[in-house]
Motif scaffolding. Sequence first.
Motif: not given
Length: 383
Positions: A254-255, A137, A218-219, A258, A223, A140-141, A252, A215, A247
């Motif tokens: 709110r993909a 995680r 992941d972030p 985003e 990116s 991923q962030l 994400h 959707c 999830r």
Amino acid sequence: MNVVAQAQGPLLLLGASGTGKTTLFVDAAAQRLREGRPPALVFAASRQAASEMRDRIVRACGQTMLAPRVLTIHAFCRELIGAFGHDDASPELLTAPEQEFRIRELLAGWAGSWPQELADAVGTRAFAAQIRAVLARARQLGLDPEDVLAHGAAAREPGWGAVGAFMAEYLDVLDAEARLDYAELVHRARLLIEREDVRRAVLQGVGAVYVDEWCELDPAQISLLRALVPEGFPVVAAADPDTAIYRFRGAHPRAAEEFIRLFATPDKPPAIHVLTRAWRQSPAQVAALGSVRQRLGAPALHDSDVARRYRDTDAGGAGMVDVWTCPDEATQARVIAGELRAAHLEQGLAWGDMAVLVQGQAANPAAGTRAGRCRYPRRGGGR
């Protein structure tokens, strides 16, 4: 007109399951090839989905040709690191069980210390699994070990400080062994694609980027794709916010929104096209799914009119939905087996055209679980 093939810039393609998002991608990619235009780079959610989409594009072209570029995010990242990384050979990728085993080995010999409240957990498989999830995680962030340490200090959480220190050692060990886990693979690929020379080389000869199942990303993957696509470049993302299933892997939440935020320019937001006809669903199925959707709350979309149109789906297929309430697991199994056998013997439905959806790989439904049946016409005339 295929809206995907005609896209001149960022386009968000919204639609529920069965509305034809993947088919539009297939037709658009094939159309580009038939017309001799620069081909699309297509991203699929899994290896199987990528293989199937690649085959469909070739068939839609109607001629023998080189295989189109359809691949998963992780396959793309591995190619990228192999081509532009510093090492001569691609790093070895760790599967999830291999990664957890390696983390357990490192935890056993780690010289650092954990807070007293975690002392009883250290050394258990559950603790190693939790550490693996936290490390994934964090990457991923887009967090480095120093970031995790800083956040832990700011929050006065000594456990986070210990995680940050362990993360630093974990990454050093994997570097020395020329290994990567999947989260680290995406992280390093994103760092590479941010280099202008790498991005130009990757997009040379590419006319558009298509991303299926947006959707489910992941972030870090979002990116990566944002770094890949220059401003104004044709990029189409197919999204179904209500049925995102990854999830638990960090997708994400709110993909779709985003995408709008990331690809908007100061003078123009991305185009949005909503597909409202579910070709594989009957009115009964649309109604059943609609009742479930209403319990999910509003979809993660900033525009209420777009959200309304996205959920206002028409039925385009035939089928039925039945629901049974069973007193126990054994009864449920007998009901399902009887329905499958009847469909095969009485209706001539092939075993391979039927599926049973369960809650997990080792499903163990409790008493009172509902078993459902969902049938609809499939390509080729089956049901």
